[in-house]
Design a protein around this motif. Structure first.
Motif, PDB file in Angstrom:
ATOM      1  N   VAL A 259       1.092  -0.856   0.319  1.00 34.83           N
ATOM      2  CA  VAL A 259       0.251   0.019  -0.260  1.00 34.83           C
ATOM      3  C   VAL A 259       0.409   1.246  -0.224  1.00 34.83           C
ATOM      4  N   GLU A 260       1.786   1.173   0.382  1.00 31.69           N
ATOM      5  CA  GLU A 260       2.699   2.581   1.140  1.00 31.69           C
ATOM      6  C   GLU A 260       3.711   2.429  -0.696  1.00 31.69           C
ATOM      7  N   ASP A 261       3.328   1.708  -1.598  1.00 31.46           N
ATOM      8  CA  ASP A 261       4.020   1.551  -2.901  1.00 31.46           C
ATOM      9  C   ASP A 261       3.015   2.520  -4.164  1.00 31.46           C
ATOM     10  N   SER A 262       3.364   4.064  -4.017  1.00 33.44           N
ATOM     11  CA  SER A 262       2.737   4.793  -5.488  1.00 33.44           C
ATOM     12  C   SER A 262       2.365   3.577  -6.528  1.00 33.44           C
ATOM     13  N   ALA A 263       2.851   2.631  -6.537  1.00 34.96           N
ATOM     14  CA  ALA A 263       2.993   2.018  -8.146  1.00 34.96           C
ATOM     15  C   ALA A 263       1.816   0.968  -8.139  1.00 34.96           C
ATOM     16  N   LEU A 264       1.002   0.974  -7.042  1.00 36.32           N
ATOM     17  CA  LEU A 264      -0.181   0.202  -6.703  1.00 36.32           C
ATOM     18  C   LEU A 264      -1.779   0.672  -7.056  1.00 36.32           C
ATOM     19  N   THR A 265      -1.900  -0.214  -8.059  1.00 36.99           N
ATOM     20  CA  THR A 265      -3.161   0.004  -8.808  1.00 36.99           C
ATOM     21  C   THR A 265      -4.482  -0.665  -7.988  1.00 36.99           C
ATOM     22  N   PRO A 266      -5.285  -0.044  -7.766  1.00 36.80           N
ATOM     23  CA  PRO A 266      -6.447  -0.790  -7.380  1.00 36.80           C
ATOM     24  C   PRO A 266      -7.254  -2.410  -8.196  1.00 36.80           C
ATOM     25  N   ARG A 267      -6.523  -2.895  -9.233  1.00 32.26           N
ATOM     26  CA  ARG A 267      -6.910  -3.712  -9.979  1.00 32.26           C
ATOM     27  C   ARG A 267      -5.693  -4.530 -10.350  1.00 32.26           C
ATOM     28  N   ALA A 268      -4.398  -4.703  -9.158  1.00 31.42           N
ATOM     29  CA  ALA A 268      -3.243  -4.756  -9.372  1.00 31.42           C
ATOM     30  C   ALA A 268      -3.101  -6.810  -9.734  1.00 31.42           C
ATOM     31  N   VAL A 269      -3.882  -7.380  -9.163  1.00 30.59           N
ATOM     32  CA  VAL A 269      -3.935  -8.308  -9.179  1.00 30.59           C
ATOM     33  C   VAL A 269      -5.542  -9.106  -9.644  1.00 30.59           C
ATOM     34  N   THR A 270      -5.397 -10.728 -10.349  1.00 26.07           N
ATOM     35  CA  THR A 270      -5.963 -10.668 -11.697  1.00 26.07           C
ATOM     36  C   THR A 270      -5.938 -12.868 -11.035  1.00 26.07           C
ATOM     37  N   ILE A 271      -7.165 -12.947 -12.311  1.00 27.44           N
ATOM     38  CA  ILE A 271      -7.579 -14.197 -12.123  1.00 27.44           C
ATOM     39  C   ILE A 271      -6.384 -14.787 -12.762  1.00 27.44           C
ATOM     40  N   ARG A 272      -5.272 -13.927 -13.409  1.00 30.03           N
ATOM     41  CA  ARG A 272      -4.201 -14.258 -13.773  1.00 30.03           C
ATOM     42  C   ARG A 272      -2.274 -14.522 -13.049  1.00 30.03           C
ATOM     43  N   THR A 273      -2.820 -13.713 -11.825  1.00 29.62           N
ATOM     44  CA  THR A 273      -1.236 -13.602 -11.168  1.00 29.62           C
ATOM     45  C   THR A 273      -1.631 -13.696  -9.851  1.00 29.62           C
ATOM     46  N   PHE A 275      -2.229 -16.749  -8.822  1.00 29.18           N
ATOM     47  CA  PHE A 275      -1.599 -17.863  -7.471  1.00 29.18           C
ATOM     48  C   PHE A 275       0.160 -17.634  -8.173  1.00 29.18           C
ATOM     49  N   ARG A 276       0.666 -17.117  -8.725  1.00 27.05           N
ATOM     50  CA  ARG A 276       1.927 -16.628  -9.013  1.00 27.05           C
ATOM     51  C   ARG A 276       2.000 -15.800  -7.456  1.00 27.05           C
ATOM     52  N   ARG A 277       1.182 -15.043  -7.570  1.00 31.79           N
ATOM     53  CA  ARG A 277       1.923 -14.356  -6.567  1.00 31.79           C
ATOM     54  C   ARG A 277       1.549 -14.653  -4.825  1.00 31.79           C
ATOM     55  N   LEU A 278       0.607 -15.649  -4.839  1.00 37.18           N
ATOM     56  CA  LEU A 278       0.736 -16.066  -3.572  1.00 37.18           C
ATOM     57  C   LEU A 278       1.906 -17.979  -3.654  1.00 37.18           C
ATOM     58  N   GLY A 279       2.416 -18.277  -4.964  1.00 32.93           N
ATOM     59  CA  GLY A 279       3.364 -19.125  -4.719  1.00 32.93           C
ATOM     60  C   GLY A 279       4.554 -18.173  -4.236  1.00 32.93           C
ATOM     61  N   GLN A 280       4.834 -16.219  -4.103  1.00 33.57           N
ATOM     62  CA  GLN A 280       6.304 -16.342  -3.863  1.00 33.57           C
ATOM     63  C   GLN A 280       5.784 -15.878  -2.609  1.00 33.57           C
ATOM     64  N   LYS A 281       5.117 -15.237  -1.887  1.00 34.07           N
ATOM     65  CA  LYS A 281       4.365 -15.013  -0.309  1.00 34.07           C
ATOM     66  C   LYS A 281       3.208 -15.598   0.586  1.00 34.07           C
ATOM     67  N   ASP A 282       3.299 -15.610   1.557  1.00 38.76           N
ATOM     68  CA  ASP A 282       2.184 -16.151   2.514  1.00 38.76           C
ATOM     69  C   ASP A 282       0.988 -15.022   2.132  1.00 38.76           C
ATOM     70  N   ASP A 283      -0.383 -15.689   2.406  1.00 41.12           N
ATOM     71  CA  ASP A 283      -1.503 -14.971   2.583  1.00 41.12           C
ATOM     72  C   ASP A 283      -1.529 -13.688   3.550  1.00 41.12           C
ATOM     73  N   PRO A 284      -1.304 -12.421   3.307  1.00 47.87           N
ATOM     74  CA  PRO A 284      -1.555 -11.201   4.107  1.00 47.87           C
ATOM     75  C   PRO A 284      -2.062 -11.530   4.970  1.00 47.87           C
ATOM     76  N   TRP A 285      -3.396 -11.738   4.812  1.00 48.91           N
ATOM     77  CA  TRP A 285      -4.365 -12.077   6.278  1.00 48.91           C
ATOM     78  C   TRP A 285      -4.156 -14.297   7.439  1.00 48.91           C
ATOM     79  N   LYS A 286      -3.268 -14.154   7.024  1.00 47.73           N
ATOM     80  CA  LYS A 286      -2.931 -15.855   7.505  1.00 47.73           C
ATOM     81  C   LYS A 286      -3.319 -15.040   8.884  1.00 47.73           C
ATOM     82  N   THR A 287      -2.447 -14.756   9.461  1.00 47.58           N
ATOM     83  CA  THR A 287      -2.599 -14.219  11.113  1.00 47.58           C
ATOM     84  C   THR A 287      -3.500 -13.399  11.272  1.00 47.58           C
ATOM     85  N   MET A 288      -4.967 -13.314  10.591  1.00 47.33           N
ATOM     86  CA  MET A 288      -5.309 -12.182  11.351  1.00 47.33           C
ATOM     87  C   MET A 288      -6.103 -13.326  12.521  1.00 47.33           C
ATOM     88  N   ALA A 289      -6.935 -13.895  12.428  1.00 45.95           N
ATOM     89  CA  ALA A 289      -7.617 -14.360  13.367  1.00 45.95           C
ATOM     90  C   ALA A 289      -7.189 -15.019  14.696  1.00 45.95           C
TER      91      ALA A 289
END
Length: 306
Positions: A259-273, A275-289
């Motif tokens: 969110v701090e990155d000015s390059a972020l766009t509102p539709r930055a993550v799609t059906i095509r990207t 799974f690659r994203r989740l393969g590179q990093k943990d779910d950011p909400w993993k610890t929420m509960a």
């Protein structure tokens, strides 16, 4: 047909286009959507399991008129579980709940593209365990999403100041949701009152940037700190839900450094990207509960600042 142990999901017209080709990417078909929800289940289910669902269905794809469905229909398989909720008129509605990948795949087979959840779970529907701020751009210019990004960071900092953990997700449409996991001990009216007072505090600190005015003609270009989803029966787009927009964007949980990155766009993550994203990093909400906090201490801190 897809099989999930003792459960199976059958469907036809697998090649029907749900999302037309967009920006150089191929079309996304009904079969693609069903397989998406099957494959995303591991990441998505922890955030939707046991919550009443509202479905947004597009049986003929995003270029057709979609519709919302709240009630689980009689033709749903028995293994798709339901939770009963009381309406304001005293009647009862049965919402579907998702517990397994088969449930998500079945809902997708109906042409469900978008899945919304309540902010409370089946254990006590009147006591939420999520508090949500919905931040949409105040305008349509190129810098509008930057306003949302900075607003989300300020909401995060305020929640941290009050002793609450803050999580964030792209809605996959125009804005961001900032979510605080809370211990489910208070009813919606009290939670919304807390969120309203927090929003008013932030708006008073930066009156040129933020407003709590519901009427658009009174906002004067300021970011509206929308906390109105914090009410019984209201819902928000689920983490990892598709959105019915060109390119098949996804409502994606984010890390705060994104969110701090000015390059972020509102539709930055799609059906095509995604799974690659989740393969590179943990779910950011993993610890929420595990990071739920009581509002009692937070309310005392908030009252001392008002």
């Amino acid at each position: 047909m897809l099989r999930f142990g003792k459960y199976s999901v059958s469907f036809d017209k697998e090649d029907k286009v749900f999302y037309p080709a967009h920006d150089g990417d191929d079309a996304v078909t009904k079969g693609d959507v069903i397989r998406y929800y099957k494959d995303i289940a591991e990441a998505m289910l922890p955030h939707v399991r046991g919550r009443p669902l509202t479905l947004r269905r597009f049986p003929d794809g995003i270029e057709s008129q979609g519709f919302y469905m709240q009630e689980a229909q009689d033709y749903f398989p028995e293994w798709v579980e339901r939770v009963s909720a009381t309406r304001s008129d005293g009647s009862t509605i049965r919402h579907a709940v998702a517990r397994r990948a088969a449930d998500l795949a079945y809902l997708a087979s109906l042409g469900t593209l978008e899945i919304h959840t309540w902010l409370s779970g089946e254990d006590d529907l009147r006591k939420p365990d999520w508090l949500v701020f919905d931040l949409d751009p105040p305008g349509h210019d190129a810098d509008a999403f930057d306003v949302v990004r900075h607003g989300a960071l300020d909401v995060r900092d305020l929640l941290d100041e009050l002793g609450l953990a803050a999580f964030v997700k792209l809605t996959g449409s125009k804005g961001l949701h900032v979510v605080a996991p809370i211990a489910p001990g208070e009813d919606f009216d009290d939670v919304r009152a807390f969120a309203r007072d927090a929003a008013r505090l932030l708006a008073s600190r930066k009156p040129d940037d933020y407003t709590t005015e519901q009427r658009k003609d009174k906002r004067k270009g300021r970011l509206y700190l929308d906390m109105m989803r914090n009410a019984y029966g209201q819902h928000a787009v689920a983490p990892y839900s598709l959105r019915p927009l060109p390119g098949a964007p996804v409502a994606a949980p984010l890390d705060w450094d994104e969110v701090e990155d000015s390059a972020l766009t509102p539709r930055a993550v799609t059906i095509r990207t995604v799974f690659r994203r989740l393969g590179q990093k943990d779910d950011p909400w993993k610890t929420m509960a595990r990071r739920r906090r009581s509002l009692k201490k937070a309310r005392r801190r908030l009252e001392a600042k008002l």
